[in-house]
Design a protein around this motif. Structure first.
Motif, PDB file in Angstrom:
ATOM      1  N   GLN A   1       0.794  -1.238   0.000  1.00 55.82           N
ATOM      2  CA  GLN A   1       0.000   0.000   0.000  1.00 55.82           C
ATOM      3  C   GLN A   1       0.824   1.285   0.000  1.00 55.82           C
TER       4      GLN A   1
ATOM      5  N   PRO B   1       2.095   4.981  -3.305  1.00 58.18           N
ATOM      6  CA  PRO B   1       1.876   6.419  -3.490  1.00 58.18           C
ATOM      7  C   PRO B   1       2.769   7.273  -2.584  1.00 58.18           C
ATOM      8  N   LEU B   2       3.008   6.769  -1.360  1.00 52.28           N
ATOM      9  CA  LEU B   2       3.861   7.525  -0.437  1.00 52.28           C
ATOM     10  C   LEU B   2       5.294   7.552  -0.946  1.00 52.28           C
TER      11      LEU B   2
ATOM     12  N   GLN C   1       5.636  10.013  -3.594  1.00 55.47           N
ATOM     13  CA  GLN C   1       5.701  11.390  -3.054  1.00 55.47           C
ATOM     14  C   GLN C   1       7.114  11.725  -2.601  1.00 55.47           C
TER      15      GLN C   1
ATOM     16  N   PRO D   1       2.020  16.720  -0.607  1.00 58.71           N
ATOM     17  CA  PRO D   1       0.922  17.612  -0.212  1.00 58.71           C
ATOM     18  C   PRO D   1       0.620  17.452   1.281  1.00 58.71           C
TER      19      PRO D   1
ATOM     20  N   GLN E   1      -8.477  14.856   6.022  1.00 56.85           N
ATOM     21  CA  GLN E   1      -7.500  13.774   6.025  1.00 56.85           C
ATOM     22  C   GLN E   1      -6.865  13.642   7.407  1.00 56.85           C
TER      23      GLN E   1
ATOM     24  N   TYR F   1      -6.802  10.412   9.890  1.00 56.78           N
ATOM     25  CA  TYR F   1      -5.624   9.745  10.450  1.00 56.78           C
ATOM     26  C   TYR F   1      -5.623   9.812  11.988  1.00 56.78           C
TER      27      TYR F   1
ATOM     28  N   GLN G   1       1.068   8.955   7.557  1.00 57.53           N
ATOM     29  CA  GLN G   1       0.326   8.064   6.653  1.00 57.53           C
ATOM     30  C   GLN G   1       0.953   6.683   6.608  1.00 57.53           C
TER      31      GLN G   1
ATOM     32  N   LEU H   1      -0.571   2.903   8.030  1.00 56.72           N
ATOM     33  CA  LEU H   1      -0.652   1.626   7.306  1.00 56.72           C
ATOM     34  C   LEU H   1      -0.374   0.458   8.251  1.00 56.72           C
TER      35      LEU H   1
END
Lengths: 438, 350
Positions: B157, B160-161, B164, B171, B177, B181, B343, B347
């Motif tokens: 998962q 995407p991190l 970044q 962002p 968001q 979290y 983030q 996970l």
């Protein structure tokens, strides 16, 4: 000429006589006055020495405030005069037998017929009643406007419970012709302003008036709070407003009968009778945990043992006022409640535990957490404002907290229907899978 | 006068006393001022006494409220951990303190229970860095299985991190968001030094979720662990930085100190999931003239080894470290780094 001379002679003679007699004081009396002088000197020096010798107190238990300590000396403070001012405050705060002198002054006042002190009336039978100050319409306008904005931003079921004070319910106990502002008028104005925002408004005057015959007392004799008995009597009305059933039996339990409240210390009026504090024990117990912004860890009780044994036993409820409290109960699936409150709510909270899965309690006077985040994290079934008239009419903290929230909202420009996004996967959805683990 | 005849000696004395009193009283009567002052002092003294006594009297509490006081004491003495279990179990009332601990057989982490059910036996000894001396092979295998599954899940998962971080276009979290979290972290606490403090300072989590002492070595954070555990968390994340290289001479000592903290958590509640963040290195610029800090990879390796042999799960942060994300001090990181951290940690918690 002759007559003039004789006159002068007589004057001189009397002057001499006066000198001899010590200006009209007999020799025995002279001794007495000397002793009196000594007594005064000992009295003043003694007080000064006692002041120096006796340790300085930190807090006035009866006034519930910190006492001034010896000010620090510096060139600047001496010349600016601030040292002198601070020293004067220190001297009057740390004076020996201070409490006794304060009581003595109040006693003297009451003997001379004074019925009011620091906004507190000494009512019939020694019942202390706080008067209501003339409310500021601007404060009312700002606060109701802030509430209106909140209701526009976050859809939920909003209720406002306003508890009148003793000044309104126990009018007959007030001293004759005691001037005070009308709580009924204030309540009517507030209800009118909240109606367009869709806030269900409940003024407890009627419920308390109805309970007056059967419940005694509805307010503490020496404190500004309502009693737990009064709160219990108002349960059906409040449950009705929140849409909850009124179920279960509760039995009252005396936890303190030596309570001397804040009105006694504020006014200085001493009361021979003390107050009794009751808590209500539910027939069906409920499991809950409470945590808060100024608490360490989670606790399994709303009641504070230290609070009960402290100088303010009313703090047995919640241990006083926390800025933010979070309560989780075992009543799964019953939804959540958000409360904005003052200390009148503290003794009512136990009656709500059976009705919600989580309860968030905010006292705006001490709140410094993130309200926006709280509202986004939860979908509150009910949002409740719970205030007594005296506190609410002078409160500016609620509008500040709500105003801050509105500012944040405007600066972040949220998509419409914020509550729809709360608890769902945010924009970076691919990062998050599965349910939130609790 | 009758008395005078019967007991001569004593009466004479009495007469003298009486005469003296009579004289003084007549003296006083003669002078009204004296009388007034005397009366004033008498009243004043009496009142002072009265109020001093009444003040003392107030503090006494009566026996009538004893039953109520006992109820409040009993309520306050309820064990929060047991109440939490009852809440999770769905509302069985906690009657007394006899309920058994650790009944969550359905918990994937239950394999960790046996490890330090007796916390004292598991405290790492001198030189020993493994907190799982009591762990059976079966338990260890089960625990590893769970850990591996979690790692695979996180790995799957975190794409995407990682993107970044690669692009350095990170962002910041929107309020929604962030709120999301925070919910994920609801039953998690972060313990550490300034690295943990940043989580609080940047506003990611509130004071009830972050426990730290800036500049303190992990071995001295026992008090913070106790405070954090009072929140009855289901997960604890340790996040401690370069202070370890200053405080501990060797990586082994560092790992031993870390093991003590992990054991402390598991001794309080063996079902707690423990996550340990890597010791992040200093910036390249700082590493040039701070050789002590530059040893951090060795310390990090020791930490990783400790986690491999213990129920704690190592949370690797090295992939997130980019020179551009450092603050000017070369030790701490800016908000972007923590945005990704939050983030990434989520996970592990999800």
């Amino acid at each position: 000429m002759i007559t003039k001379q004789t006159n002068n002679q007589t004057i001189k003679q009397t002057k001499n006589q006066n000198k001899k007699q010590g200006r009209g004081i007999s020799p025995e009396n002279k001794r007495f006055y000397k002793n009196l002088g000594r007594i005064f000197a000992i009295f003043f020096c003694g007080f000064f020495l006692l002041h120096v010798i006796l340790p300085d107190g930190d807090m006035s238990a009866s006034e519930k405030r910190m006492l001034n300590r010896f000010p620090s000396i510096s060139k600047g403070s001496v010349f600016s005069g601030s040292f002198g001012e601070d020293f004067e405050e220190y001297a009057s705060d740390q004076m020996p037998f201070r409490d006794a002198f304060v009581s003595l002054k109040t006693f003297a006042d009451s003997v001379t017929g004074k019925k009011e002190s620091q906004g507190v009336y000494r009512g019939k039978g020694g019942f202390l009643i706080e008067k209501m100050n003339e409310p500021d319409p601007a404060v009312l306008e700002t606060t109701t406007e802030a509430i209106r904005k909140l209701t526009g931003m976050y859809p939920s079921s909003y209720s406002f419970v306003l508890v009148p004070n003793a000044v309104s319910i126990y009018k007959e106990k007030l001293p004759a012709f005691a001037p005070t502002a009308s709580q009924e008028a204030y309540s009517a104005a507030l209800g009118e302003k909240l109606a367009p925002a869709g806030v269900q408004f409940l003024d407890l005057t009627e419920a308390l008036m109805a309970a007056k015959e059967t419940v005694d007392p509805l307010y503490y004799r020496t404190d500004h709070h309502w009693t737990t008995q009064a709160a219990y009597a108002c349960r059906p009305a409040i449950d009705g407003t929140l849409g909850n059933p009124t179920e279960g039996n509760w039995s009252p339990l005396l936890v303190s009968d030596s309570f001397i409240g804040s009105l006694a210390s504020k006014s200085g009026f001493s009361s021979r009778k003390t107050d009794s504090i009751y808590v209500y024990v539910p027939e069906t117990p409920v499991n809950y945990l409470i945590s808060g912004s100024s608490r360490e860890g989670k606790q399994a009780s709303l009641y504070s043992e230290e609070g009960l044994k402290s100088n303010d036993p009313y703090t047995v409820f919640l241990g006083g006022n926390d800025g933010y409290l979070h309560i989780e109960t075992d009543q799964a699936g019953k939804g959540s409640l958000l409360v904005f409150k003052d200390s009148y709510f503290n003794c009512y909270l136990p009656f709500l535990l059976h009705e919600y899965e989580t309860i968030d309690v905010i006292d705006p006077r001490y709140f410094c957490d993130d309200l926006q985040s709280l509202l986004l994290q939860n979908q509150y079934r009910n949002v409740l404002f719970f205030y007594d008239v005296n506190t609410f009419s002078e409160d500016t903290s609620l509008s500040l907290v709500l105003g801050e929230l509105a500012e944040k909202e405007e600066s972040t420009v949220l998509p419409e229907g914020v509550s729809d996004t709360a608890g769902t996967v945010p924009e970076q959805g691919e990062l998050v899978t599965g349910e939130v683990e609790q | 006068m009758k008395k005078q005849i019967s007991k001569e000696g004593t009466v004479k004395k009495g007469v003298r006393k009486q005469a003296f009193l009579k004289d003084s009283l007549s003296d006083i009567r003669n002078d009204r001022k004296k009388l007034t002052i005397l009366v004033f002092y008498m009243i004043f003294g009496l009142l002072l006494l009265l109020f001093l006594i009444s003040g003392m009297h107030r503090k006494h509490s009566s026996k009538a409220a004893a039953e109520g006081e006992a109820y409040i004491t009993a309520e306050a003495a309820k064990d929060p951990a047991q109440v939490l279990q009852a809440i999770q179990a769905g509302g069985t009332a906690v009657a007394d303190g006899n309920q058994a601990d650790g009944q969550n057989t359905g918990d994937p982490a239950s394999g960790l229970q046996a490890v330090t059910a007796d916390g004292s036996q598991a405290v790492a000894g001198e030189g020993g860095i493994s907190p799982n001396q009591g762990m059976t092979d079966a338990n260890q295998a089960a625990s590893e299985e769970v850990e591996n599954a979690l790692r695979a899940q996180v790995q799957a998962q975190m794409g995407p991190l990682a993107a970044q971080i690669e692009s350095l276009e990170i962002p910041l979290l929107s309020p929604e968001q962030l709120a999301y979290y925070q919910q994920v972290f609801a039953n998690t606490v972060v313990v550490g030094d300034s690295m943990a403090q940043a989580v609080y300072d940047y506003g990611f989590l509130d004071g009830n979720h972050v426990y730290f002492i800036r500049g303190e070595a992990i071995g001295n954070l026992g008090g913070q662990v106790d405070e954090a555990m009072a929140m009855l968390p289901s997960s604890v994340i340790f996040f401690s930085g370069l202070n370890g290289t200053d405080y501990y001479e060797t990586p082994e000592l560092y790992a031993a100190a870390y093991a003590e903290r992990i054991n402390q958590v598991l001794a309080i509640n063996p079902n707690t999931k423990v996550f340990v963040c890597s010791m992040t290195p200093p910036s390249n610029e700082l590493a040039i003239y701070r050789e002590d800090l530059a040893r951090s990879p060795e310390y990090d390796a020791a930490l990783q080894a400790l986690c491999a042999s213990s129920p704690a799960i190592y949370m690797d942060l090295n992939w997130m470290v980019r020179q551009q994300l450092y603050l000017p001090d070369g030790i701490h990181f800016g908000e972007e780094f923590y945005t990704v951290w939050m983030q990434y940690a989520a996970l592990f918690l999800s």
